[in-house]
Design an enzyme around this catalytic site. Structure first.
Site, short mmCIF file in Angstrom:
data_model
loop_
_atom_site.label_atom_id
_atom_site.label_comp_id
_atom_site.label_asym_id
_atom_site.label_seq_id
_atom_site.Cartn_x
_atom_site.Cartn_y
_atom_site.Cartn_z
N LYS A 248 0.78 -0.95 -0.05
CA LYS A 248 0.22 0.12 -0.11
C LYS A 248 0.67 1.24 -0.14
O LYS A 248 0.57 2.17 -0.79
CB LYS A 248 -1.03 -0.07 1.10
N ASP B 4 -5.97 1.21 1.20
CA ASP B 4 -6.12 1.34 2.57
C ASP B 4 -7.42 0.95 2.82
O ASP B 4 -8.34 0.60 2.38
CB ASP B 4 -5.80 2.96 2.80
#
Length: 217
Positions: A138, A156
């Site tokens: 991420k 996220d």
């Protein structure tokens, strides 16, 4: 997939598209920075944003930017003190990660390494994950998007919860940072963006703003 909700999201995009695209355009030239100032600041931001708010990460990034000229000569404790004064979470750990990244970057140019690997964005992301502490899939995707490398999903909690809400996935997986899991979720997110006629970056900022009320990097 929930058609009514998809249409609602598209309507929101029509209202926010100018601001969203302005933010995306602000990322485009950062790889051209010969001093690597923008790249180092964005790497720090990605490290600071993990498990924290965008506002807190931006405070930390601004603090790093202000002392950039002497940053490479600062040790872990000095960087941590700067982050603490800026109100960042986990300032000791994040300070160590940033200090270790800077030490590693004494041996090569991150900008040049990124440019060399641009033809394979997934491999480029793997390189970042493998070489910089505090950077998972991420965070690597976030960093790359913020320096103008597009097409990778920043998965996220807000994006994942939106994917559940839209019926794209049944639930948020527990081990999101496992490579195979991340790639499978990313594939579904990219397909969702394509169905809506949006880029990955446009959909990311749209869904994020839908949960937070703000359009932020």
């Amino acid at each position: 997939m929930k058609s009514a909700l998809l249409e609602e999201i598209l309507n929101q995009y029509r209202l926010k598209c100018e601001e969203i695209n302005s933010v995306i355009n602000s990322f485009r030239d950062k790889l051209q920075d010969e001093t690597e100032y923008s790249i180092i600041c964005e790497l720090a931001y990605a490290i600071l944003a993990a498990g924290s708010s965008a506002v807190s990460a931006q405070r930390g990034e601004c603090a790093i930017a202000k002392i950039y000229e002497k940053l490479h000569n600062m040790d872990e404790q000095e960087i941590s003190a700067v982050l603490k004064a800026a109100g960042c979470r986990f300032y000791n750990v994040r300070g160590r990660y940033i200090a270790e990244a800077l030490h590693k970057l004494r041996t090569f140019s991150l900008r040049d390494e990124i440019k060399r690997r641009l033809k394979n964005k997934e491999a480029l992301r793997d390189f970042l994950v493998e070489n910089f502490k505090g950077i998972g899939y991420k965070e690597a995707s976030h960093f790359l998007r913020n320096i103008g490398v597009f097409g990778l999903a920043i998965l996220d909690k807000h994006i994942l919860n939106s994917m559940v809400e839209l019926g794209v996935i049944d639930k948020v997986p527990e081990r999101i940072n496992k490579r195979s899991v991340y790639l499978e979720l990313e594939k579904k997110f990219i397909m969702l963006a394509e169905r809506l006629g949006l880029t990955v970056e446009q959909l990311d900022l749209l869904l994020w703003s839908r949960k937070n009320g703000r359009i932020m990097k």
